[in-house]
Write a protein that holds these residues in place. Structure first.
Motif, mmCIF file in Angstrom:
data_model
loop_
_atom_site.group_PDB
_atom_site.id
_atom_site.type_symbol
_atom_site.label_atom_id
_atom_site.label_comp_id
_atom_site.label_asym_id
_atom_site.label_seq_id
_atom_site.Cartn_x
_atom_site.Cartn_y
_atom_site.Cartn_z
ATOM 1 N N GLY A 43 0.452 -0.844 0.160
ATOM 2 C CA GLY A 43 -0.261 0.001 0.037
ATOM 3 C C GLY A 43 1.435 1.347 0.142
ATOM 4 O O GLY A 43 0.265 2.475 0.015
ATOM 5 N N ASP A 44 1.883 1.152 -0.086
ATOM 6 C CA ASP A 44 2.865 2.156 0.406
ATOM 7 C C ASP A 44 3.440 2.991 -0.969
ATOM 8 O O ASP A 44 3.250 2.469 -2.483
ATOM 9 C CB ASP A 44 4.001 1.436 1.052
ATOM 10 N N LEU A 45 3.113 4.703 -1.008
ATOM 11 C CA LEU A 45 3.618 4.957 -2.274
ATOM 12 C C LEU A 45 5.194 5.352 -2.384
ATOM 13 O O LEU A 45 5.404 6.183 -1.949
ATOM 14 C CB LEU A 45 2.524 5.764 -2.588
ATOM 15 N N LYS A 46 5.482 4.476 -3.208
ATOM 16 C CA LYS A 46 7.507 4.730 -2.939
ATOM 17 C C LYS A 46 7.545 5.970 -4.656
ATOM 18 O O LYS A 46 7.195 4.875 -6.206
ATOM 19 C CB LYS A 46 7.530 3.283 -3.050
ATOM 20 N N MET A 47 8.281 6.722 -4.457
ATOM 21 C CA MET A 47 8.442 6.871 -5.522
ATOM 22 C C MET A 47 10.104 8.058 -5.782
ATOM 23 O O MET A 47 10.647 7.981 -4.234
ATOM 24 C CB MET A 47 7.752 7.983 -5.525
ATOM 25 N N ILE A 48 10.469 7.854 -6.899
ATOM 26 C CA ILE A 48 12.114 8.321 -7.982
ATOM 27 C C ILE A 48 11.771 9.180 -8.089
ATOM 28 O O ILE A 48 10.425 9.368 -9.032
ATOM 29 C CB ILE A 48 13.288 7.588 -7.727
ATOM 30 N N PHE A 49 11.884 11.215 -7.411
ATOM 31 C CA PHE A 49 11.902 11.786 -8.606
ATOM 32 C C PHE A 49 13.653 12.277 -8.437
ATOM 33 O O PHE A 49 14.696 12.771 -8.033
ATOM 34 C CB PHE A 49 11.590 13.356 -7.462
ATOM 35 N N ILE A 50 14.122 11.960 -10.206
ATOM 36 C CA ILE A 50 15.404 12.207 -10.013
ATOM 37 C C ILE A 50 15.621 13.622 -11.467
ATOM 38 O O ILE A 50 14.717 13.408 -12.603
ATOM 39 C CB ILE A 50 15.979 11.174 -11.259
ATOM 40 N N ALA A 51 16.313 14.785 -11.316
ATOM 41 C CA ALA A 51 16.398 15.779 -11.918
ATOM 42 C C ALA A 51 17.657 15.858 -12.203
ATOM 43 O O ALA A 51 18.357 15.690 -11.576
ATOM 44 C CB ALA A 51 15.571 17.058 -10.824
ATOM 45 N N GLY A 52 17.732 16.799 -13.229
ATOM 46 C CA GLY A 52 18.849 17.147 -13.894
ATOM 47 C C GLY A 52 18.713 17.654 -15.329
ATOM 48 O O GLY A 52 18.141 18.177 -15.511
ATOM 49 N N ILE A 102 12.685 14.072 -13.922
ATOM 50 C CA ILE A 102 12.926 15.917 -14.374
ATOM 51 C C ILE A 102 13.979 16.561 -14.648
ATOM 52 O O ILE A 102 14.989 16.804 -14.469
ATOM 53 C CB ILE A 102 12.532 16.275 -12.791
ATOM 54 N N PHE A 103 13.358 17.226 -16.552
ATOM 55 C CA PHE A 103 14.643 17.619 -16.857
ATOM 56 C C PHE A 103 14.572 19.322 -16.574
ATOM 57 O O PHE A 103 13.615 19.690 -17.118
ATOM 58 C CB PHE A 103 14.414 17.377 -18.174
ATOM 59 N N CYS A 104 15.369 19.746 -16.139
ATOM 60 C CA CYS A 104 15.921 21.348 -16.631
ATOM 61 C C CYS A 104 16.131 21.653 -17.818
ATOM 62 O O CYS A 104 16.969 22.018 -17.890
ATOM 63 C CB CYS A 104 16.569 21.546 -15.313
ATOM 64 N N TYR A 157 7.139 11.521 -17.128
ATOM 65 C CA TYR A 157 8.079 13.302 -17.166
ATOM 66 C C TYR A 157 7.838 14.993 -17.769
ATOM 67 O O TYR A 157 6.672 14.732 -17.882
ATOM 68 C CB TYR A 157 8.861 12.514 -18.828
ATOM 69 N N MET A 158 8.641 15.228 -17.255
ATOM 70 C CA MET A 158 8.315 16.361 -16.006
ATOM 71 C C MET A 158 9.026 17.829 -17.161
ATOM 72 O O MET A 158 10.896 17.169 -16.852
ATOM 73 C CB MET A 158 7.896 16.842 -15.146
ATOM 74 N N THR A 159 9.322 18.675 -17.604
ATOM 75 C CA THR A 159 10.403 19.922 -17.730
ATOM 76 C C THR A 159 10.246 20.944 -16.648
ATOM 77 O O THR A 159 8.888 21.341 -16.559
ATOM 78 C CB THR A 159 10.870 19.950 -18.921
ATOM 79 N N ILE A 160 11.172 21.689 -16.246
ATOM 80 C CA ILE A 160 10.898 23.208 -15.416
ATOM 81 C C ILE A 160 11.861 24.025 -15.795
ATOM 82 O O ILE A 160 13.326 23.798 -15.948
ATOM 83 C CB ILE A 160 11.429 22.555 -14.148
ATOM 84 N N ASN A 161 11.470 24.925 -15.552
ATOM 85 C CA ASN A 161 12.890 25.984 -15.851
ATOM 86 C C ASN A 161 13.507 26.474 -14.681
ATOM 87 O O ASN A 161 12.970 27.332 -13.616
ATOM 88 C CB ASN A 161 12.127 27.369 -16.417
ATOM 89 N N HIS A 162 14.299 25.901 -14.566
ATOM 90 C CA HIS A 162 15.283 25.380 -12.893
ATOM 91 C C HIS A 162 15.795 27.360 -12.584
ATOM 92 O O HIS A 162 15.924 27.510 -11.644
ATOM 93 C CB HIS A 162 16.508 24.449 -12.984
ATOM 94 N N ASN A 163 15.547 27.744 -13.434
ATOM 95 C CA ASN A 163 16.433 29.244 -13.551
ATOM 96 C C ASN A 163 15.114 30.124 -12.818
ATOM 97 O O ASN A 163 15.576 31.699 -12.469
ATOM 98 C CB ASN A 163 17.334 29.952 -14.436
ATOM 99 N N LYS A 164 14.110 29.688 -13.559
ATOM 100 C CA LYS A 164 13.070 31.033 -12.762
ATOM 101 C C LYS A 164 12.953 31.327 -11.378
ATOM 102 O O LYS A 164 13.054 30.467 -10.530
ATOM 103 C CB LYS A 164 11.677 30.126 -12.615
ATOM 104 N N LYS A 165 12.427 32.668 -11.192
ATOM 105 C CA LYS A 165 12.915 33.198 -9.747
ATOM 106 C C LYS A 165 11.258 32.772 -9.512
ATOM 107 O O LYS A 165 9.945 33.324 -9.862
ATOM 108 C CB LYS A 165 13.400 34.931 -9.748
#
Length: 329
Positions: free
Chosen positions: A97-106, A134-136, A158-166
């Motif tokens: 029943g546990d929700l086990k997750m890895i979030f890896i960003a780079g 998570i792709f930066c 699969y996610m993308t972010i603007n890692h330099n965004k204020k």
């Protein structure tokens, strides 16, 4: 990648707050977070430029402390290696029943290193661990760098972010009052044990760390501190005495605050009881203000977009995958 770390520092408490509202049937799940850094040339090449920063922990102040200790020094990002290392080193548990997750960003290709990412992710899936990536950077670059393929193979997002965004935080009319209540809340903690005094000091330090980012981060942290996920039974008597196996006779009075060291056990119990009642009242006030605050924030957020911020993409992924385990909000 310093922008990613800054977003993580700023958004930690918002993510914690959102998770505190989760339910699984009649149960309210606990939260454990582990932290790895990788792709930092200051770390030994023998380890694959990977370092375990924190084992699975429920100590939110410690998680904050470790996040604030991180710095970047760009290098190769061995995604397969760090995924495999986390699967091997961490105790993931066997509860279905546990929700086990890895979030890896780079922001480097997902294929770097001598551990094939699909092999590592297959091992993760065998442990019922979902791998999210998570792709930066921009979406297409992440796709060509195999970040999307990693998430697809890991049954994740699969996610993308603007890692330099204020990060632009929404200020509300309720913030000042919550900050005042947070200061009162801190005075309800009664430390004990050989790490009690240092943990009590760390609580204040993490408040100050939040303040260096923005006053609104202090507000979000205060809301977290009023939630069930913020539990300090290992060093705080108010939380500790709620545990069935807690025994006042086992504590060393020399490790208590000075004002309690000369008190009898019954006097200490009376003092802790008063602090417990005071804390419950303050936490209730914070929760009531937070309800109003969240309504205000929701209206304001409709006027802007935060889809490329860390907390937004992570919360969306968590909720989506949590539904498969019958979690609700």
């Amino acid at each position: 990648m310093s922008g990613l770390i800054n977003q993580a520092k700023a958004q930690l408490w918002e993510i914690v707050n959102e998770l505190s509202y989760a339910k699984c049937g009649n149960d309210k799940p606990n939260l454990e977070i582990a932290l790895y850094e990788y792709g930092n040339d200051r770390i030994s090449s023998e380890s694959g430029f990977i370092r375990k920063v924190l084992h699975f922990s429920t100590d939110l102040d410690e998680i904050s402390e470790r996040l604030f200790s991180l710095t970047t020094n760009g290098g190769s990002e061995y995604c397969g290696k760090v995924i495999q290392t986390s699967i091997n080193e961490l105790e993931w548990g066997k509860n279905k029943g546990d929700l086990k997750m890895i979030f890896i960003a780079g922001n480097e290709p997902f294929t770097q290193g001598n551990v094939f990412y699909k092999d590592a992710i297959t091992n993760a899936k065998e442990n019922d661990v979902v791998v999210n990536t998570i792709f930066c950077g921009d979406y297409r670059t992440g796709v060509s760098g195999m970040w999307q393929d990693g998430a697809t193979h890991g049954n994740g997002d699969y996610m993308t972010i603007n890692h330099n965004k204020k990060i632009v935080h929404v200020v509300t009319p309720y913030d000042d009052e919550i900050i005042i209540l947070n200061k009162r809340l801190n005075k309800t903690y009664v430390y004990y044990g050989n790490k009690g005094a240092s943990k009590f000091a760390s609580q204040y330090t993490q408040d100050m760390n939040a303040e260096t980012l923005d006053e609104v981060v202090v507000v979000k942290r205060a809301v977290s501190k009023s939630s069930r996920l913020y539990n300090n039974k290992n060093w705080d008597l108010v939380d500790a005495e709620k545990e069935a196996d807690f025994n006042y006779n086992k504590i060393k009075k020399t490790q208590l605050p000075k004002e309690l060291q000369g008190k009898s056990t019954s006097e200490i119990k009376k003092y802790v009881k008063s602090k417990s009642e005071e804390r419950a009242k303050i936490q209730k006030e914070i929760k009531e203000l937070d309800k109003k605050r969240r309504v205000f924030v929701t209206k304001k957020q409709q006027e802007k977009t935060n889809k490329d911020e860390l907390n937004s993409v992570m919360i969306n992924a968590i909720k989506k995958q949590a539904k498969k385990k019958s979690y609700t909000w």
